[in-house]
Design an enzyme around this catalytic site. Structure first.
Site, PDB file in Angstrom:
ATOM      1  N   GLU A   1     -16.488 -37.173  12.152  1.00  0.00           N
ATOM      2  CA  GLU A   1     -16.583 -38.597  12.449  1.00  0.00           C
ATOM      3  C   GLU A   1     -15.476 -38.905  13.438  1.00  0.00           C
ATOM      4  OE1 GLU A   1     -16.408 -42.998  10.293  1.00  0.00           O
ATOM      5  OE2 GLU A   1     -16.129 -41.186   9.092  1.00  0.00           O
TER       6      GLU A   1
ATOM      7  N   ASP B   1     -10.456 -50.684   8.519  1.00  0.00           N
ATOM      8  CA  ASP B   1      -9.449 -49.631   8.523  1.00  0.00           C
ATOM      9  C   ASP B   1      -8.152 -50.056   7.865  1.00  0.00           C
ATOM     10  OD1 ASP B   1     -11.069 -47.780   9.824  1.00  0.00           O
ATOM     11  OD2 ASP B   1     -10.555 -48.600  11.792  1.00  0.00           O
TER      12      ASP B   1
END
Length: 262
Positions: A54, A65
């Site tokens: 990824e 995130d």
């Protein structure tokens, strides 16, 4: 022998052919610490037995995130990383394993769904993960990805209602990304309660592989996830390794995780 050509086919082949308890999918931030180093980190991860990668495209407001990946993206942007540059990293890695790009919706919309899918496919990407694009608003991008042979991979959270999981599963491509916990990415001391239920619910909705991410950092956690799911995604631990020791440390971290999945 049939050669896998589309992104979904390459992803399926990676999940079918890894020979471990579950496929291992490290996350790397494109452009961190710089573009060449992120490509070298990807190569080190592949050498250490990663089955897929990824690859994050840095963005200024990465809502999904946690602090490690957020800081890496901020540094990558400060050093001049761009989507075009990260796609060049993808080109360097995609011949060896499927590369799934993690990209926020604003970057896709800024270029247009068709144009972004075309660029990603030309760079050899196998698929896209767009964490802030709801499945019921992803029709245009899904069609663009289908036209270019890319898999638009959906996410399912622990809080996703069963009827919503069924809708997501019906339109899923490649695999389903099971978010292990409510919140952002980051290393955790323990896996979240209810993960087995999340994975089981996805399995009732579709027959694609299920890969679990968010909060997985240790070999023991990876082994536990492999008992439930088809794939293990490890992000913050790998990004931290890239910052602390470069490609060599990434290779060591991935090798440790891969051994746990043997």
């Amino acid at each position: 022998m049939t050669v896998a050509t589309s992104g979904a086919e390459r992803i399926a082949a990676a999940f079918d052919g890894h020979g471990k308890r579950a496929a291992l999918m490290p996350y790397l931030m494109g452009g961190y610490p710089d573009l060449d180093a992120s490509a070298e980190a990807g190569e080190a991860a592949i050498d250490a037995d990663a089955d897929l990668l990824e690859l994050g495209i840095p963005f200024s407001d990465p809502l999904a995130d946690g602090p490690v990946i957020h800081a890496a993206g901020t540094e990558a942007l400060a050093r001049g990383a761009t989507p075009h540059g990260v796609l060049r990293v993808c080109e360097r890695l995609c011949e060896r394993v499927p590369v799934v790009l993690m990209v926020y919706a604003n970057m896709v919309l800024a270029h247009g769904a068709d144009a972004f899918a075309l660029r990603a496919a030309a760079a050899g990407a196998a698929g896209l993960i767009v964490p802030d694009l709801p499945s019921d608003e992803a029709g245009e991008l899904r069609a663009a990805c289908d036209a270019e042979g890319l898999a638009l991979v959906p996410l399912v959270a622990p809080t996703t209602r069963p009827e919503r999981v069924a809708e997501i599963g019906a339109s899923a491509r490649g695999f389903v990304y099971a978010v292990s916990l409510a919140g952002t990415t980051g290393e955790r001391r323990a896996l979240a309660d209810g993960l087995a239920d999340t994975v089981a619910g996805i399995r009732t909705a579709c027959d694609l592989p299920v890969a679990v991410g968010f909060g997985i950092s240790t070999a023991e956690q990876a082994r536990s996830v492999a008992a439930l799911a088809d794939g293990v995604i490890v992000g913050s631990r790998i990004v931290r390794a890239a910052g602390e020791g470069g490609p060599a440390e990434v290779g060591r971290a991935v090798a440790d995780l891969a051994r746990a999945l043997e």
